[in-house]
Enzyme design. Sequence first.
Site, mmCIF file in Angstrom:
data_model
loop_
_atom_site.group_PDB
_atom_site.id
_atom_site.type_symbol
_atom_site.label_atom_id
_atom_site.label_comp_id
_atom_site.label_asym_id
_atom_site.label_seq_id
_atom_site.Cartn_x
_atom_site.Cartn_y
_atom_site.Cartn_z
ATOM 1 N N HIS A 51 0.785 -1.360 -0.041
ATOM 2 C CA HIS A 51 0.001 -0.132 -0.019
ATOM 3 C C HIS A 51 0.785 1.087 0.073
ATOM 4 C CE1 HIS A 51 -3.284 -2.864 0.828
ATOM 5 N NE2 HIS A 51 -2.599 -3.199 1.885
ATOM 6 N N LEU A 52 1.253 1.607 -1.103
ATOM 7 C CA LEU A 52 2.323 2.332 -1.251
ATOM 8 C C LEU A 52 1.716 4.103 -0.623
ATOM 9 C CD1 LEU A 52 4.214 1.479 -4.638
ATOM 10 C CD2 LEU A 52 4.846 1.245 -2.478
ATOM 11 N N LYS A 53 0.629 4.474 -1.251
ATOM 12 C CA LYS A 53 0.118 5.654 -1.058
ATOM 13 C C LYS A 53 -0.669 5.725 0.473
ATOM 14 C CE LYS A 53 1.440 7.874 -4.998
ATOM 15 N NZ LYS A 53 0.956 8.497 -6.409
ATOM 16 N N ASN A 54 -0.354 5.071 1.368
ATOM 17 C CA ASN A 54 -1.292 4.978 2.585
ATOM 18 C C ASN A 54 -0.648 5.881 3.680
ATOM 19 O OD1 ASN A 54 -1.627 3.830 5.392
ATOM 20 N ND2 ASN A 54 -3.531 3.016 4.223
#
Lengths: 350, 336
Positions: free
Chosen positions: A143-146
């Site tokens: 979840h890279l943009k969490n």
Amino acid sequence: MAAYNFIRNWLLTIFHSSLHLLRAILYRLNIVRLIPTKKNSMPKYYHDDEAWADIEPLPQDDGGLHPLAAIAYTDEYSEAMGYLRAVMAKNEFSERVLGLTEHIISMNPAHYTVWLYRAKTIPELGIPLKDEIAWLNPTALKHLKNYQIWHHRHTIIDALGSPEGEPEFISTMLEQDSKNYHVWSYRQWLVKRFDLFNKPEELEWTADMIETDVRNNSAWNHRYYLVVGGRDGKPSQELAKREIEYTKTAIRKAPQNQSPWNYLSGIIRAAQLPKSTIKDFALEFADLDRPDEVYSSHALDLLAEIYAEEESSRAEAEKALNLLATRYDPIRANYWNFRKGLLDQPKLTA
Amino acid sequence: MSLASGPGRAGMSSMPDEMQLFVDKHVRYIQSLDTRKDELEYWLTEHLRLNGLYWGLTALHLLGHPEVLPRGELLEFVFSCLHEDGGFGAAPGHDAHMLYTVSGVQILATLDAFAELDERVKDGRLKIGKFIANLQDPDTGTFAGDEWGERDTRFLYGALNALSLMGLLHLVDVEKAVQHVHSCANFDGGYGTSPGAESHSGQVFTCVGALTIAGRLDLVNSEKLGAWLSERQLKNGGLNGRPEKKEDVCYSWWVMSSMAMLDKLHWIDGDKLTKFILQCQDPEMGGLADRPGDMVDVFHTNFGIAGLSLLKYPGLEEIDPVYCMPRSITKRCLGK
């Protein structure tokens, strides 16, 4: 819609009744599954799990089930949330709660409440913080943009008091997305929290990132933070010279690239050097006598500024700005024309 | 309000030569979002529900159709997200957080419902104001998002936005907040999430917006920042968020609103940008996407339409660049 609400209310009634058997059968038959989940693994339920027999799940209070607010969950998620609300209500911190938070995070990592409860649970149980980080790594990669994952990491690493292993983790993250804002912000936080400004590896790593992609603005910003921005006072002449030479090399590789030109101007200003210091360099890419051979609009921009400051170069400044407005950056013609207008204003004397 | 993306996709080939805004399609698209609760993505986006309502509602106002979402039910939902401590959660059962509290206040302001709030909750506005004020860091002047302390100029802007709409700015140390924003100015003229963090159009919007609310635009080097913002326009007319990144419809809002506050909107090519935004529409099912060919969603629908409003696209309500709300509403709240 009415039929849907009817079924939903009917299901809720069943869920809250003591008809555990019927409920279990419905789950097994997959009748209650309103939505198929994307996961391939078997769903996990708690109502038939011995370890959770003492917990009565708390239902979702979604503001009275009016149409705008009613929320349909998968039954797996909905049930897990019911158990989470129940353990939160009695402030339970336990191994099984930790497992429950992991389960919910795997279904919906953006649910901030579950992260906060996990962060509370870790110290209560005395779980080694390194174990938590080891668990967190693959989750972050998924979840890279969490936001929540990063905040959780901050909390844990701050409590741990050591950045050991973090650079390696960051490199893995940046392999997925080399300009990820969360990752770079986190790296800055590490530099400040653990005072890594003078650690040679930090600058070397930044140079490697720029070497890999000379257009990575995040890497240039990090370099500025290390060299000037995060420190007090003005940079020494020696340091400024080193940075100017470094940046010139990068610009020669790709002259039409905003980041290093911004960086160059930033260093010159921080070191309080005159812009004319880099006039000859800018002329390598944009000589007004050869208007067909301009290799960088940023060089033209800089030259226009330098000429505008010189006593008798008004015509050159205007020529540079005209080239920008008509040939090399016409989409911003209004901005360049504004700059031309400034040429006629009386100069402020220092 | 569902934030699930789709069903439509922004058109590329089917787009007519003569570009237009498909107002009716977008109104119907936003209206339809509420009927999609049986989709997987619906609950995956639950953490944004209150934001989603704000986006949908704002877009409908700009399109001139504020009446299509039922006011009573909207209010019911908003009140059901309000916690005892004065903060709003994203949806019922979610913890209170600054981001949702700001959306909650913006929705109440848009629906002219502050009086109803005070009827339901004694001193409702003051309670919300105090929740926000408690999140200010007394040492640095910035704001946290919740009691757990993540700090970001987004939260600072949100605090000043909501407090000023309620007439409660005096509850916080505005001067300290202003100094914090000032410390986030970067060497390239832009602003980031915290001192030294990379310049980003979204954060520029929050910082310039906060300074505008505080009446301290004098601290901004508006020529340098205006130049950086205008550099965000790419050859296809679209705007990006940072150097060397791709264009995205939502930056039409973050970049242009900042330029409007600095009175530099004319430094970009408005015709080209209008064309780019219109290309991001789904001409059949309504909604806008981040760029042509991608799935539409309510976030990009709102910011695309808000961008067109700043560009003075005919027929749209005027938007307030500071608040991202209809200008008629902020005039009523602020009395100016």
